[in-house]
Design an enzyme around this catalytic site. Structure first.
Site, mmCIF file in Angstrom:
data_model
loop_
_atom_site.group_PDB
_atom_site.id
_atom_site.type_symbol
_atom_site.label_atom_id
_atom_site.label_comp_id
_atom_site.label_asym_id
_atom_site.label_seq_id
_atom_site.Cartn_x
_atom_site.Cartn_y
_atom_site.Cartn_z
ATOM 1 N N TYR A 138 0.881 -1.005 -0.116
ATOM 2 C CA TYR A 138 0.255 0.292 0.149
ATOM 3 C C TYR A 138 1.046 0.882 -0.074
ATOM 4 O O TYR A 138 2.259 0.922 0.933
ATOM 5 C CB TYR A 138 -0.566 0.108 0.899
ATOM 6 C CG TYR A 138 -1.756 1.100 1.487
ATOM 7 C CD1 TYR A 138 -1.453 2.474 2.126
ATOM 8 C CD2 TYR A 138 -3.062 1.576 0.355
ATOM 9 C CE1 TYR A 138 -2.416 2.785 2.384
ATOM 10 C CE2 TYR A 138 -3.839 2.997 0.309
ATOM 11 C CZ TYR A 138 -3.381 4.009 1.777
ATOM 12 O OH TYR A 138 -4.073 4.666 1.300
ATOM 13 N N ASP A 189 9.787 2.826 -0.465
ATOM 14 C CA ASP A 189 8.399 3.286 -0.134
ATOM 15 C C ASP A 189 8.837 3.191 1.633
ATOM 16 O O ASP A 189 8.442 2.281 1.573
ATOM 17 C CB ASP A 189 6.614 3.358 -0.237
ATOM 18 C CG ASP A 189 5.903 3.712 0.394
ATOM 19 O OD1 ASP A 189 5.169 3.541 -0.155
ATOM 20 O OD2 ASP A 189 6.186 4.399 1.122
ATOM 21 N N LYS A 245 4.920 10.170 8.226
ATOM 22 C CA LYS A 245 4.957 9.554 9.606
ATOM 23 C C LYS A 245 5.892 10.413 10.200
ATOM 24 O O LYS A 245 5.468 11.280 11.250
ATOM 25 C CB LYS A 245 4.601 8.005 9.778
ATOM 26 C CG LYS A 245 3.698 7.749 8.924
ATOM 27 C CD LYS A 245 3.361 5.767 8.376
ATOM 28 C CE LYS A 245 2.297 5.499 7.779
ATOM 29 N NZ LYS A 245 0.826 5.445 7.901
HETATM 30 P P1 KE4 Z 1 -0.282 8.522 3.923
HETATM 31 O O1 KE4 Z 1 -1.119 9.430 2.994
HETATM 32 O O2 KE4 Z 1 -2.042 7.989 4.791
HETATM 33 O O3 KE4 Z 1 -0.212 9.603 5.193
HETATM 34 O O4 KE4 Z 1 0.421 7.637 3.797
HETATM 35 C C1 KE4 Z 1 0.043 6.766 2.966
HETATM 36 C C2 KE4 Z 1 1.256 5.320 3.089
HETATM 37 C C3 KE4 Z 1 2.475 5.337 1.783
HETATM 38 N N1 KE4 Z 1 3.361 4.236 2.130
HETATM 39 C C4 KE4 Z 1 2.509 3.332 2.902
HETATM 40 C C5 KE4 Z 1 4.332 2.127 3.401
HETATM 41 C C6 KE4 Z 1 1.872 3.886 4.010
HETATM 42 O O5 KE4 Z 1 2.420 2.608 5.193
HETATM 43 C C7 KE4 Z 1 0.828 4.655 3.657
HETATM 44 C C8 KE4 Z 1 0.199 4.434 5.156
HETATM 45 N N2 KE4 Z 1 -0.045 3.921 5.810
HETATM 46 C C9 KE4 Z 1 -1.823 3.225 6.431
HETATM 47 C C10 KE4 Z 1 -1.695 2.417 7.453
HETATM 48 N N3 KE4 Z 1 -1.965 0.664 7.314
HETATM 49 C C11 KE4 Z 1 -2.653 4.702 6.882
HETATM 50 C C12 KE4 Z 1 -3.485 4.416 7.892
HETATM 51 C C13 KE4 Z 1 -4.569 4.957 7.210
HETATM 52 O O6 KE4 Z 1 -4.643 4.810 6.037
HETATM 53 O O7 KE4 Z 1 -5.332 5.400 7.896
#
Ligand code: KE4
Length: 426
Positions: free
Chosen positions: A143, A238, A266
């Site tokens: 993801y 990533d 994060k």
């Molecule tokens: P954000 O757009 O949510 O800040 O980041 C996206 C993203 C990109 N790359 C990786 C490896 C990530 O884990 C994420 C976002 N992680 C999720 C948790 N699995 C965020 C939680 C959510 O979607 O509410």
């Protein structure tokens, strides 16, 4: 009389789709209704119902020093004295850029933005603009946020809710994204052979956190690096989740691999909205205003987020938490495996540092199909047994758990007791 969380959820459902601003929070795969959090400190969340929960989500990664750390709070308060956003360059973003480049030697230049999604979306566009190629490779279960090119066979909330391929993405877009099985070098060979000169990049979570926690086979990441270099495709790590968490320099430091671009997020925001992407200067200089690849953001480099992230990163260098975080991760996994063994319940518990997952399956989990052999219904029962015991796990069988330095001591011991009892109750 409905509880405060139930009342808040009823109101939220009227106005916010599913009552949440991010799908994975909705508890739909584990059942029941989400609690609302009123405050957070250290390893615990305090719910609107007055319950204190030991938190293994850590706001999905940012809270590596625990919630509401005094040093980060003070940094935000000090920055707040000068305002919240300027729309001009500010000193904090320069300091953040210098820290990122110091922590990640592969990053010669970096662009800050406001989410991990923006970071990966922009990195893909930059790779396409730099190579003048359209196709990208991602891996099933990874993801990378919710941009159109990447919401294909995606993990995290997409997988949790059974929609790894989101509606609303034109087939023409999806055609440019090649999805391969993770940990499969033959599939990589075939994809490059069938698309000679057409693949702009590979993007991957080097250690996957979004289908549950999965590590690569020995040598796999090195193979990905070799084949991308051979074919003139860029390698994008990533590390939005793993960066600064699994080691000071992320997985690329652990595995001694130099990607062409890295996506971050994060932890560098200290809990405030943030994202970043960076890498080779010759690639990054293709970004506007220097080059033809456009990328922008009203709140990119926001002073409050930068101040929080700077405090967070400086604290990492002061406390050097990684051995302690790994010991805590091992402690939880050992307790869970022992309880499952005693119960005769098949359990996998892949772990590295402060990231790990529990998969209720006899199959070794090494990609999305093997992760899906995990008993998600049993995980739901386990999740609620832990929640009843005062321990909050990610509300999905397909997410990594997270730990912080604040979990050390009483919190981790208590959590291990609850996890043990919960497994025994299944
Ligand atoms: P954000 O757009 O949510 O800040 O980041 C996206 C993203 C990109 N790359 C990786 C490896 C990530 O884990 C994420 C976002 N992680 C999720 C948790 N699995 C965020 C939680 C959510 O979607 O509410």
């Amino acid at each position: 009389m409905p509880s405060p969380s139930e009342q808040l959820f009823a109101r939220a459902l009227q106005l916010i789709p599913g009552g949440v601003n991010s799908p994975v929070r909705a508890f739909r795969s584990v059942g029941g209704a989400p609690f609302f959090t009123k405050s957070a400190k250290g390893a615990t969340l305090t719910t609107a119902d007055g319950r204190e929960l030991i938190d293994f989500v850590c706001t999905w990664g940012p809270a590596i020093h625990g919630h509401n750390h005094p040093r980060i709070k003070a940094a935000i308060a000090a920055a707040l004295e000068h305002g919240t956003s300027f729309g001009t360059p500010n000193p904090y973003e320069v300091e953040m850029a210098e820290l990122i480049v110091d922590f990640f030697p592969s990053v010669e230049k970096v662009r800050l933005c406001s989410s991990g999604t923006e970071a990966t979306m922009s990195a893909i566009r930059l790779a396409r603009g730099f190579t003048k190629r359209d196709k990208i490779i991602k891996f099933a279960g990874c993801y990378h946020g919710h941009s159109d090119s990447l919401l294909i066979k995606a993990g995290s909330g997409a997988l949790t809710h059974g929609h790894p391929d989101s509606a609303g993405i034109p087939a023409s877009f999806a055609l440019e994204t090649i999805v391969l099985p993770y940990n499969d070098t033959a599939a990589l060979d075939a994809a490059f052979a069938a698309n000679l000169g057409k693949i702009a990049c590979i993007i991957l979570e080097p250690y996957i956190g979004n289908v549950g926690f999965i590590k690569p086979d020995a040598g796999y990441l090195q193979y990905v690096r070799k084949i991308t270099a051979q074919h003139g495709a860029l390698l994008i790590f990533d590390e939005v989740m793993t960066g600064f968490r699994l080691s000071r320099g992320g997985v690329q430091e652990v595995e001694k691999i130099v990607p062409d671009l890295t996506c971050l997020g994060k932890i560098i925001g200290g809990g405030l909205p943030v994202g970043a992407f960076g890498g080779r200067a010759d690639i990054m200089d293709h970004l506007a205003p220097l080059g033809p690849v456009y990328q922008a953001g009203t709140l990119s480099g926001n002073p409050l987020a930068m101040a929080a992230g700077i405090a967070q990163l400086r604290l990492l260098d002061e406390v050097k938490p990684y051995p302690r975080l790994d010991a805590l991760g091992r402690q939880v996994c050992a307790a869970a495996l022992a309880a499952a063994k005693a119960k005769g319940l098949p359990l996998q518990a892949p772990q590295f540092g402060s990231m790990f997952s529990l998969f209720f399956t006899p199959t070794v989990v090494r990609d999305m199909p093997t992760a899906l052999t995990s008993d998600a219904k049993l995980f739901g029962r386990f999740f609620h047994a832990c929640l009843d015991g005062g321990v909050y796990l990610p509300p999905s069988a397909y997410e990594s758990w997270f730990l912080s330095t604040a979990h050390e001591g009483a919190a981790i011991d208590r959590a291990c007791e609850v996890i043990t009892k919960s497994i025994q109750s299944l």
